[in-house]
Motif scaffolding. Structure first.
Motif, mmCIF file in Angstrom:
data_model
loop_
_atom_site.group_PDB
_atom_site.id
_atom_site.type_symbol
_atom_site.label_atom_id
_atom_site.label_comp_id
_atom_site.label_asym_id
_atom_site.label_seq_id
_atom_site.Cartn_x
_atom_site.Cartn_y
_atom_site.Cartn_z
ATOM 1 N N ASN A 133 0.857 -1.177 0.000
ATOM 2 C CA ASN A 133 0.000 0.000 0.000
ATOM 3 C C ASN A 133 0.896 1.231 0.000
ATOM 4 N N GLU A 135 0.282 4.224 0.159
ATOM 5 C CA GLU A 135 -0.132 5.259 1.102
ATOM 6 C C GLU A 135 0.112 4.847 2.551
ATOM 7 N N ASN A 136 0.314 3.553 2.778
ATOM 8 C CA ASN A 136 0.593 3.034 4.116
ATOM 9 C C ASN A 136 1.451 1.780 3.955
ATOM 10 N N PRO A 137 2.749 1.947 3.676
ATOM 11 C CA PRO A 137 3.615 0.820 3.324
ATOM 12 C C PRO A 137 3.722 -0.260 4.384
ATOM 13 N N ASP A 138 3.446 0.060 5.636
ATOM 14 C CA ASP A 138 3.554 -0.936 6.707
ATOM 15 C C ASP A 138 2.283 -1.762 6.883
ATOM 16 N N ALA A 139 1.252 -1.440 6.146
ATOM 17 C CA ALA A 139 -0.022 -2.146 6.291
ATOM 18 C C ALA A 139 0.125 -3.617 5.918
ATOM 19 N N GLY A 152 -7.824 -1.240 1.950
ATOM 20 C CA GLY A 152 -7.085 -0.034 1.595
ATOM 21 C C GLY A 152 -6.754 0.045 0.121
ATOM 22 N N ASN A 212 -0.055 5.706 -6.371
ATOM 23 C CA ASN A 212 -0.717 5.969 -5.092
ATOM 24 C C ASN A 212 -2.232 6.001 -5.200
ATOM 25 N N ASP A 217 -4.735 5.823 2.631
ATOM 26 C CA ASP A 217 -3.915 5.760 3.840
ATOM 27 C C ASP A 217 -4.783 5.363 5.031
ATOM 28 N N VAL A 218 -4.955 4.068 5.208
ATOM 29 C CA VAL A 218 -5.775 3.539 6.291
ATOM 30 C C VAL A 218 -5.117 2.276 6.836
ATOM 31 N N GLU A 219 -5.560 1.864 8.000
ATOM 32 C CA GLU A 219 -5.176 0.564 8.539
ATOM 33 C C GLU A 219 -6.174 -0.471 8.027
ATOM 34 N N THR A 223 -11.470 0.752 7.562
ATOM 35 C CA THR A 223 -12.173 1.668 6.646
ATOM 36 C C THR A 223 -12.760 0.883 5.488
#
Length: 420
Positions: A133, A135-139, A152, A212, A217-219, A223
């Motif tokens: 992701n 927008e949230n690479p650690d997801a 996401g 992107n 950008d969510v967990e 969402t």
């Protein structure tokens, strides 16, 4: 804290542009709305639905009702082809759009039963590539996030139609409907590409659609954002885990046990002679088309076949079927998976494996170019029904027209069920 992303209905993102044709009725005649009051017999219901087809802007549709442990009603109305006056019948083949996602749910439950993964398995442990992701690479995206639209991963509205949809070869491209699909919508005339190749454009760094805009950008799990691309990816997760082509896997483990012998995810297998023409409106037929990301919206089926699926789902909810898998996995399909408040208010209360819980029913609908579908099953399995129609609800002018038609059909079905 959870957040909500605006819901985009159906297989196709609602088309806000105006096409180069009118989406209005043939004439300005005002009809009296059909009244469902007092429907008691199958003959009453058929007469009412005949009124619907005569008074509404719809080419054809089919309805099946399951009640108890039988298909209590199965009838078709109108035309699969208006020009040739070919009647819509119980063997007419039609794309059921996003209702197809419920079959991805069934395939997911089957793969879990077979031990390939669980709902909590990270998808990167199953895929030949790593999904990041941007927008949230650690997801960490897990199977449960794909099947509940909480991964996401989102559809890029600026590219989704052109990247996913294509017109089949050997179609008449001189018609108004064909011109609409190729311009302004930008669909190409071509053969389908393999699912892996389609998804590579989204998720590999050198892909034309990589970027992107495919993510938020969510967990994961917090969402809700309806995602066709994420559903196509779930098909590829199953394909990768089982080492079997997704369409073949569904045919073997879902369609064949249900004797859905005239159903397929493979558009190249469809006999066009019995295929319902998709209609933008009754004056504007569309050419036949397909989806490269086919798991998200491309089961081609019939009223006869889909009735078998409906009946098995109603039995499965009651713990009375093991046709597809054990009782626990039917239960898994229809078990709420999300915390309260994640699914948008007014849309649904919760989410099973793609199925939505609304009140005392499990529901899924679908809308694609020139076709619409809707299925509801009572949470206690006492009854269920579906509607499949060659009527458009993706163009913004057509959406309220379909919603009105669907409401009329639902009222007739509910009156019949109430009195039987």
């Amino acid at each position: 804290m959870t957040t909500i992303i605006r819901f985009i209905s159906g297989t196709v993102l609602t088309i806000l542009l105006l096409a180069t044709t009118s989406c209005s009725s043939d004439d300005d005649e005002t009809f009296i709305q059909p009244d469902p009051t007092g429907i008691q017999t199958q003959e009453d219901l058929s007469a009412y639905l005949e009124e619907v087809i005569e008074t509404q802007e719809i080419a054809g549709f089919a309805v099946s009702i399951a009640q108890g442990n039988t298909i209590d009603y199965k009838t078709s109305f109108g035309f699969e082809n208006i020009e040739t006056q070919r009647a819509f019948n119980n063997q007419t083949v039609i794309n059921i759009a996003s209702l197809s996602k419920s079959f991805v749910g069934a395939a997911t439950a089957k793969a879990i039963e077979q031990g390939y993964f669980t709902l909590d398995t990270p998808i990167n442990g199953l895929l030949p590539i790593e999904i990041v992701n941007l927008e949230n690479p650690d997801a960490v995206i897990r199977v449960r996030h794909l099947v509940t639209h909480t991964s996401g991963i989102v559809d890029d509205q600026s590219t989704y139609l052109q990247a996913n949809y294509f017109v089949l070869l050997n179609q008449d491209m001189s018609t108004t409907g064909a011109n609409i699909l190729t311009s302004p919508l930008g669909l190409e005339v071509m053969n389908p590409v393999p699912l892996e190749e389609y998804l590579a454009e989204y998720f590999l760094e050198d892909g034309e659609l990589y970027g992107n805009s495919n993510f938020i950008d969510v967990e994961p799990g917090e969402t809700w954002a309806y995602s066709n691309v994420a559903t196509s990816l779930m098909g590829f997760v199953i394909e990768s885990a089982t080492e079997e082509d997704f369409a073949s896997y569904v045919a073997t483990h879902i369609l064949s046990p249900l004797q859905m012998n005239n159903s397929t995810f493979n558009v190249t297998e469809v006999n066009q002679e019995g295929w319902a023409i998709p209609y933008l409106d009754k004056n504007t037929p569309l050419p036949f088309y397909g989806n490269h990301g086919y798991p998200e919206g491309s089961i081609y089926t019939t009223n006869d076949d889909l009735a078998n699926y409906l009946l098995d789902m109603t039995k499965g909810i009651k713990g009375q079927s093991n046709t597809l898998f054990g009782t626990a996995f039917y239960e898994l399909l229809f078990t709420p998976q999300l915390d309260a408040g994640i699914v948008p208010d007014g849309f649904a209360e919760n989410h099973g494996l793609y199925w939505y819980k609304k009140g005392n029913s499990w529901v899924h609908s679908g809308n694609s170019l020139g076709v619409s579908s809707h299925m509801e099953i009572k949470t206690d399995g006492s009854s269920g029904f579906f509607v499949i129609a060659n009527m458009d609800a993706t163009f913004s002018d057509n959406t309220p027209i379909w919603e009105a038609v669907l409401q009329l059909i639902k009222e007739g079905v509910q009156e019949y069920l109430h009195n039987n």
